[in-house]
Design an enzyme around this catalytic site. Structure first.
Site, PDB file in Angstrom:
ATOM      1  N   HIS A 461      63.417 -12.889  15.262  1.00  0.00           N
ATOM      2  CA  HIS A 461      63.746 -11.944  14.428  1.00  0.00           C
ATOM      3  C   HIS A 461      63.614 -10.317  14.889  1.00  0.00           C
ATOM      4  CE1 HIS A 461      66.201 -10.543  10.253  1.00  0.00           C
ATOM      5  NE2 HIS A 461      65.587  -9.572  10.626  1.00  0.00           N
ATOM      6  N   GLU A 462      62.391 -10.034  15.102  1.00  0.00           N
ATOM      7  CA  GLU A 462      61.969  -8.577  15.473  1.00  0.00           C
ATOM      8  C   GLU A 462      62.478  -8.792  16.516  1.00  0.00           C
ATOM      9  OE1 GLU A 462      61.471  -6.210  12.856  1.00  0.00           O
ATOM     10  OE2 GLU A 462      61.414  -7.931  11.555  1.00  0.00           O
ATOM     11  N   HIS A 465      65.828  -7.266  17.072  1.00  0.00           N
ATOM     12  CA  HIS A 465      66.374  -5.836  16.481  1.00  0.00           C
ATOM     13  C   HIS A 465      65.542  -4.840  17.480  1.00  0.00           C
ATOM     14  CE1 HIS A 465      66.884  -5.733  12.830  1.00  0.00           C
ATOM     15  NE2 HIS A 465      65.795  -6.909  12.305  1.00  0.00           N
ATOM     16  N   HIS A 468      68.478  -5.294  20.664  1.00  0.00           N
ATOM     17  CA  HIS A 468      69.329  -4.105  20.147  1.00  0.00           C
ATOM     18  C   HIS A 468      69.318  -2.799  20.393  1.00  0.00           C
ATOM     19  CE1 HIS A 468      71.855  -3.184  16.175  1.00  0.00           C
ATOM     20  NE2 HIS A 468      73.082  -3.111  17.286  1.00  0.00           N
TER      21      HIS A 468
END
Length: 672
Positions: A461-462, A465, A468
């Site tokens: 998940h991290e 990010h 991105h």
């Protein structure tokens, strides 16, 4: 001597010179950078030149570069490796920075220059990105009170500065409660605990300066303790301490802070002409209105609650069969759910966890990024802010893309949770320094770090990010990377979690810590088949928090937030054996700052899209389809906030999705 925070960074990739930075450098660096930024803003506002996009909007974008560089270092370290000095500095910096932001936003001459450019926008031949920056800049000023006058403007400034200070205090109180509490365990208390929990407890004891094992309030330790400890008394003691963070009385109690924050937010919204804070906050998000958020959450609440109540009856029966003549409580759920998972899915975390080594899961996340986006990761040998931190250079076809830092282990000086941040954001001709921070249990020196499956999902998940940020390709920093609508920012991170479920990835990287053998196919299949196990519980504890957050900010600010919280939970029928994922006194998402206030729903809003987005890969050539990856990068990962979030998603997928894919993905589509 030159302050290393202000001088040139003659380091690999212009990384911060951590080996030369001392706490005494931060205050003078922030003060100097603030003075420079104020002078830059004054020069723009007081210029005799006619306002243009270049001398006003672009100049404003560059006005605080030094300040951003200094604060990028400070706040990353203050969150991940704090101490008394850094906490004091955080408290001191908060009103200083809030005052600066208010001064800029309420500078009438500056706003008039921006307004002049805005009114002439159709004749300026601006690029699409410049048009977007102009629109967002003007909107930011208006929402910060630029159009207010007199007493209202002065009051909004005071409210904003007070909110900033309260957010810092809330965070520090929570950290203090999490840092100071631990429960010592005797050798007998270790009975029934798997080796990885015992090892983590002993390591935590060493970190606390205690000879024996301890349980702390780190999620990566307390959750497995609640899963495996057969001692109901110890589970209750640990869970009560976990649930009581921020409401233990004394100087670290957050309940009065929460009440004041809610009252001030309500006043802020009123000053700006809105009926309530949720309406003000959500105006700029994809959801647009509180009513749209509530509609989504309640569509999921009904099937999630039905599933959780059905599961709760089974767990209560298991507990009664153990001879416990009592109601199922929150400290019982994880213990009996783990037993049930073993029974129904033949999936024992003690057997699973050796296959989920931290280093191998990092490799897996890197490999997905390579197969989708051609990114390569090479370790960097450079001074970092803590011995546990690791660094990699990220390249594509030999071109430097980013520096990635990974800080994975829990420690008392780190705030709880997991997050992604930057020490330097991407902009034209500048590549980012991206940081992932987690709180995984640190093993003893002779053992490898092992993750639960939830931990592995957090890592992916991290890293979503982080991608991105790494793949951002815009001109202006304020719209780069994750500078997007709050209910869109979780799309890349939650989407990336899906690749952890790709069977071939687990076959390659889920290898046993001792034997090196890959996870057996039948275990892998059972793991994936159980991916929606206990989803009723997980969804209900999340939705309880999201609905309380929303109601807090749609209603008149309550004098007693805890009583209001209870009313909301009773109204929706919150099951007694499931607590909120984040109760008010430790709900840092919404009380440590405005980031997720009225916005905790955003994880679920984004999930509607991430479920649909991964379906797009399946419908194409599979999870590693390069054409679909290119579309994802072009329209979402590289674009930052350069366009409206809904437009970005539609450009990627062709349409906005419904809630059906989310319910199916959570295994709730057939719930009553």
């Amino acid at each position: 001597m030159t302050n290393p925070l202000l001088g040139p960074w003659d380091t690999p990739f212009q990384m911060p010179p951590f080996d030369r930075i001392e706490d005494d450098h931060f205050r003078p660096a922030v003060e100097a950078a603030l003075e420079e930024a104020r002078a830059n803003v004054a020069a723009i506002a007081d210029s005799d030149e006619a306002p243009t996009f270049a001398n006003t909007v672009e100049a404003l974008e560059r006005s605080d570069e030094t300040l951003g560089r200094v604060l990028g270092v400070f706040y990353n370290i203050a969150g991940a490796d704090t101490n008394d000095t850094r906490q004091e500095l955080s408290r001191d910096f908060s009103p200083m920075l809030s005052a600066f932001s208010s001064d800029v936003a309420m500078n009438e001459a500056l706003f008039q220059r921006i307004e002049t450019v805005w009114q002439a926008r159709d004749s300026l031949d601006l690029t699409a990105e410049q048009q977007r920056l102009l629109y967002l800049t003007r909107r930011r000023f208006v929402r910060a009170g630029a159009e207010l006058e007199g007493i209202a403007k002065d009051r909004l400034r005071s409210v904003t500065e007070r909110l900033s200070s309260l957010g810092v205090q809330f965070t520090q109180n929570l950290l203090a409660d999490e840092r100071d509490w631990f429960m010592e365990l005797s050798e007998g208390d270790l009975e029934g605990l798997p080796d990885f929990v015992v090892d983590a407890a002993r390591s935590a004891g060493e970190e606390k300066g205690v000879k024996g094992p301890v349980v702390t309030l780190s999620r990566s330790l307390i959750v497995p303790f609640l899963q495996f400890s057969p001692s109901r008394d110890l589970r209750e003691r640990a869970h009560r301490a976990w649930a009581a963070r921020g409401m233990n009385g004394g100087d670290t109690d957050n309940r009065e802070i929460a009440a004041e924050v809610l009252a001030l937010r309500e006043e802020r919204a009123g000053l700006l002409g809105y009926d309530d804070f949720a309406t003000f906050k959500l105006e700029t998000e994809m959801a647009k209105t509180p009513e749209a958020v509530r509609e989504l959450l309640m569509k999921v609440w009904a099937p999630a609650r039905a599933k959780a109540e059905e599961d709760g009856l089974r767990l209560a029966a298991m507990m009664h069969n153990d001879g416990v003549n009592a109601d199922l409580e929150p400290w019982d759920w994880r213990y009996y759910s783990e037993k049930r998972r073993v029974e129904e899915h033949d999936l024992d975390e003690t057997q699973l966890k050796p296959y989920l080594q931290l280093d191998r899961m990092i490799e897996a996340a890197f490999d997905v990024a390579n197969r989708l986006f051609d990114l390569e990761f090479t370790p960097v040998d450079a001074p970092l802010y803590h011995p546990d931190v690791r660094a990699w250079e990220v390249t594509r076809n030999g071109k430097h893309m980013a520096v990635f830092l990974g800080d994975y282990f829990a420690r008392g000086a780190k705030r709880s949770g997991a997050w992604c941040s930057t020490m330097r954001s991407q902009r034209a001709d500048v590549r980012p320094i991206v940081v992932n921070v987690c709180n995984f249990a640190k093993p003893s020196k002779e053992r490898p770090a092992l993750l639960s499956y939830d931990d592995a999902r957090t890592l992916f998940h991290e890293f979503g990010h982080a991608l991105h940020q790494m793949l951002s390709d815009v001109t202006y920093e304020s719209i780069s990377g994750t500078s997007v609508a709050r209910d869109f920012v979780e799309l890349p991170s939650q989407l990336y979690e899906h690749w952890l479920e790709v069977p071939e990835l687990l076959t390659t990287y889920a290898t046993h810590a001792e034997t090196g053998e890959p996870m057996p196919a039948e275990m892998r299949d059972r793991l994936l088949a159980a991916s929606t196990y206990d989803m009723g519980f997980q969804t209900v504890e999340y939705l309880g928090s999201a609905l309380v957050d929303l109601e807090f900010h749609m209603s008149e600010a309550p004098e007693d937030p805890m009583a209001f919280q209870q009313e909301v939970l009773e109204d929706i029928g919150m099951p007694k054996a499931i607590g909120m994922r984040h109760a008010t006194p430790h709900f840092a998402h919404i009380f440590s700052g405005d980031g997720y206030s009225s916005g905790y729903y955003s994880y679920m809003w984004s999930e509607v899209m991430d479920a649909d987005a991964f379906e797009a890969f399946k419908e194409a050539g599979g999870p590693f389809d390069r054409d679909m990856a290119a579309r994802l990068e072009k329209h979402i990962l590289s674009a930052g906030g350069s366009q409206d979030a809904a437009d970005a998603y539609i450009a990627f997928r062709g349409k906005m999705p419904g809630v059906e894919a989310l319910l199916k993905g959570r295994g709730l589509d057939d719930a009553a």
